[in-house]
Design an enzyme around this catalytic site. Structure first.
Site, PDB file in Angstrom:
ATOM      1  N   GLU A 289      -7.953  -3.664   4.929  1.00  0.00           N
ATOM      2  CA  GLU A 289      -7.721  -3.546   3.489  1.00  0.00           C
ATOM      3  C   GLU A 289      -6.587  -4.448   3.029  1.00  0.00           C
ATOM      4  OE1 GLU A 289      -7.949   0.743   4.020  1.00  0.00           O
ATOM      5  OE2 GLU A 289      -8.868   0.833   2.037  1.00  0.00           O
TER       6      GLU A 289
ATOM      7  N   ARG B 159      -9.607  17.047   4.440  1.00  0.00           N
ATOM      8  CA  ARG B 159     -10.353  17.405   3.223  1.00  0.00           C
ATOM      9  C   ARG B 159     -11.747  17.895   3.583  1.00  0.00           C
ATOM     10  NH1 ARG B 159      -9.587  11.679   0.460  1.00  0.00           N
ATOM     11  NH2 ARG B 159      -7.967  11.175   1.967  1.00  0.00           N
TER      12      ARG B 159
ATOM     13  N   ASN C 279       0.873  -1.163   0.000  1.00  0.00           N
ATOM     14  CA  ASN C 279       0.000   0.000   0.000  1.00  0.00           C
ATOM     15  C   ASN C 279       0.913   1.217   0.000  1.00  0.00           C
ATOM     16  OD1 ASN C 279      -1.806   2.019   0.461  1.00  0.00           O
ATOM     17  ND2 ASN C 279      -2.935   0.935   2.069  1.00  0.00           N
TER      18      ASN C 279
ATOM     19  N   ARG D 228      -2.350  -2.101  -3.664  1.00  0.00           N
ATOM     20  CA  ARG D 228      -3.504  -1.208  -3.641  1.00  0.00           C
ATOM     21  C   ARG D 228      -3.282  -0.159  -4.730  1.00  0.00           C
ATOM     22  NH1 ARG D 228      -4.887   3.670   0.342  1.00  0.00           N
ATOM     23  NH2 ARG D 228      -6.935   4.106  -0.520  1.00  0.00           N
TER      24      ARG D 228
ATOM     25  N   HIS E 168     -12.277   3.804  -1.654  1.00  0.00           N
ATOM     26  CA  HIS E 168     -12.442   2.923  -0.474  1.00  0.00           C
ATOM     27  C   HIS E 168     -13.225   1.664  -0.827  1.00  0.00           C
ATOM     28  CE1 HIS E 168     -12.311   6.827   2.127  1.00  0.00           C
ATOM     29  NE2 HIS E 168     -11.085   6.304   2.017  1.00  0.00           N
TER      30      HIS E 168
END
Ligand code: ADP
Length: 601
Positions: free
Chosen positions: A379, A231, A7, A81, A170
């Protein structure tokens, strides 16, 4: 099987070696604030990098460290990923030059993420040169979004020119936790309407119906929707132009403002860590209180909206750092949602402590119509399991038979009644030659078919007789005849156009029955077992021509004990691909069901 997951973000790196049988990590490496930071954590211990502070060098150093730590364990493949797969990928893929090039082409859409993901892929290929690399895309799960959810209401030429649409992110996490919820509730995921709230530094909510993503709050970039760590999530687009004008900002400055200086960090003024913000709010800090209010209000609003999109909710789940660990936030979000049947149990909510041993907690009141769950996302594990599937498929493909390909020329299947009219009462078709599928034959008899524009003479009849008349033509025939034939599976004739058949003794005007046959593979149940597919699965088949390797996508599997292994394509496809009957194909991947494909056809 041991799988290395990579990742690789723009300033961080996570490497995990996962034993897919125990689903545990055997080696874990974490590096943050790259490329400035020299301290790297390997299995909880600090490792110091002393080379040049350049990202690719540090990546190689980290991968070498993991390789050394593996000692005599052999890894079978590497799962990466990859944030943006654009329109192209709806499932994980084995990375080859073409896939790497596509990820590169998508840099425009994910300028921070895709270059970092590519660096991870390149470094892994260099350190582990002989292993398969698999890309698992954050966007893939959302490829099923319906058009109404996918499109922004902007000028169509501009959206087309730049591929401006909602891709969502996601996806790996939403898919993983949704399945976990279904398993926990011992229900088929297809029977549940799930709202998945992934609340980490990045945050999004996804509406999942029939096991498929149908709405997601992140859009074309990773900025839309919920309030995130740094964000803003949704803002009035007018604010962007307003600030450009008032502050004289460039687009980079606006982007930095919305991406890095907004969200929880921007509102609170002291960082993006929800734990700190909750603490400060408790101490009376008004900015922290407001940040939490905006964060939870936005999410509550989305839950209401997405519940409306699905006409109800069966499961509301919370995951990722905040979703898994903050009873306070879960409580604030659920407050006032009783009208939707969402009722939290305060005690269960407060006492839910997710861990390796407890990865799902039911925090709903026993009278709650909606099941509210806190679920640990993973993940890395999800990536490893996806990579494992691809590797197993690849290994299987290497040891199972190739599929003979036959070109299917235009032909007709007839009913008893139609033969009676075309050739005379009780006329028996005579066999010209047997076909490869047992019991089927090409007849000596032919008929002429007449469309709106032209006719085609001497079209071969295939026996034996069938319960429905069916005329199978190619695209070229379709234009020539002037009929609008859909691509269909054999026997699926509802709504298909008709045509006129002329035989030596009479004429029949068919009301329906003209199709272009969906390319398909006939399989005996024993073949299906060997290939690991079932009736109606959709697969890809690669024809390994040295000069021009070619992939046929959307090939439907048809299984019957009367069938022999063979793939059928029509004359047009054979000609276009320069394939002759007798060539062979290799089964590459199997995923969708035919109902999913129907949308694409
Ligand atoms: P990402 O993977 O997107 O970087 P994570 O899933 O690790 O993010 O989530 C990070 C967020 O989770 C941070 O805002 C952190 O403060 C928050 N978090 C972690 N533990 C808790 C907790 N006990 N209470 C509230 N927030 C928490």
């Amino acid at each position: 099987m041991y799988i290395l997951t990579v990742n690789c973000g723009s300033s961080s790196l996570k490497l995990d070696v996962i034993d897919t049988q125990t689903q545990q990590s055997v080696t874990e490496l974490k590096a943050e604030r790259l490329p400035e930071e020299r301290d790297i954590t390997l299995n909880g211990k600090t490792l110091t990098y002393s080379g040049e502070l350049l990202f690719p060098y540090i990546l190689t150093f980290c991968l070498e460290a993991v390789k050394k730590d593996l000692a005599d364990k052999t890894i079978s493949g590497i799962g990466h990923r990859v944030v943006h797969g654009g329109d192209k990928y709806y499932q994980p893929v084995l990375i080859d030059e073409q896939v790497a090039k596509t990820i590169e082409d998508l840099i425009d859409l994910a300028p921070l993420h895709n270059p970092a993901n590519l660096s991870g892929i390149k470094a892994a290929q260099q350190v582990f040169p002989n292993l398969p690399n698999i890309a698992v895309f954050d966007t893939a799960f959302h490829q099923t979004l319906p058009s109404r959810a996918k499109h922004y209401a902007i000028d169509k030429e501009i959206s087309k020119k730049y591929n401006i649409k909602r891709y969502g992110f996601h996806g790996t996490s939403h898919q993983y936790v949704a399945q976990k919820a279904a398993d926990f509730l011992q229900q088929d995921i297809k029977n549940l309407r799930i709202l998945s709230c992934h609340l980490g530094n990045g945050a999004s909510i996804c509406a999942i119906e029939f096991g498929r993503s149908i709405e997601v709050s992140l859009g074309m970039t990773t900025m839309e929707g919920l309030v995130m760590g740094t964000r803003s999530g949704d803002v009035d687009p007018g604010i962007v132009t307003f600030l450009q004008q008032k502050e004289n900002w460039t687009y980079e400055q606006v982007e930095t403002f919305l991406n890095k200086k907004s969200g929880l960090a921007g509102m609170s003024g002291f960082g993006n860590d929800m734990r700190d913000i909750l603490q400060q709010a408790e101490n009376g800090n008004e900015d922290a209180r407001l940040a939490i209010q905006v964060f939870t209000h936005r999410l509550t609003k989305y839950i209401g909206a997405y519940a409306a999109v699905m006409s109800g909710v069966d499961v509301l789940l919370f995951t990722a750092g905040i979703g898994e660990n903050s009873p306070e936030i879960r409580n604030r979000v659920c407050r006032g949602l009783e009208f939707l049947g969402i009722m939290l149990d305060d005690d269960k909510n407060k006492s839910a402590k997710l861990s390796d041993e407890l990865d799902v907690a039911n925090i709903s009141d026993e009278n709650s119509r909606v099941k509210i769950l806190a679920i640990r996302t993973d993940e890395q594990l999800a990536i490893a399991l996806e990579a494992q599937k691809i590797i197993e498929e690849k290994n299987k493909v290497n040891c199972i038979p190739k599929i003979p390909i036959a070109i299917s020329a235009r032909h007709i299947h007839l009913t008893r009644e139609t033969v009676d009219v075309l050739f005379g009462k009780d006329y028996e078709l005579t066999e010209y030659k047997p076909l490869s599928q047992p019991g089927q034959y090409a007849a000596n008899e032919t008929v002429n078919i007449v469309g709106k524009k032209n006719k085609i003479e001497n079209v071969r009849i295939l026996g034996p007789l069938r319960p429905k008349d069916q005329v199978e033509i190619s695209k070229t025939d379709e234009f020539f005849l002037g009929v609008d034939a859909p691509i269909r599976e054999s026997g699926h004739l509802d709504g298909t156009p008709g045509i006129t058949l002329i035989g030596p003794k009479g004429t029949v005007i068919l009301k329906e029955g003209v199709i272009i046959a969906l390319r398909h593979i006939h399989m005996h149940p024993s073949d299906a077992e060997l290939f690991g597919v079932k009736d109606h699965d959709i697969v890809s088949v690669e024809v390994d021509d040295e000069d021009r390797p070619l992939t046929f996508k959307n090939v439907v599997i048809r299984v019957s004990d009367k069938f022999k292994l063979e793939m059928h394509i029509d004359t047009d496809e054979g000609n276009a691909a320069e394939i002759k009957s007798g060539e062979e194909g290799v089964l590459m991947s199997c995923k969708q069901s035919v109902s999913l494909l129907a949308k694409n056809v």
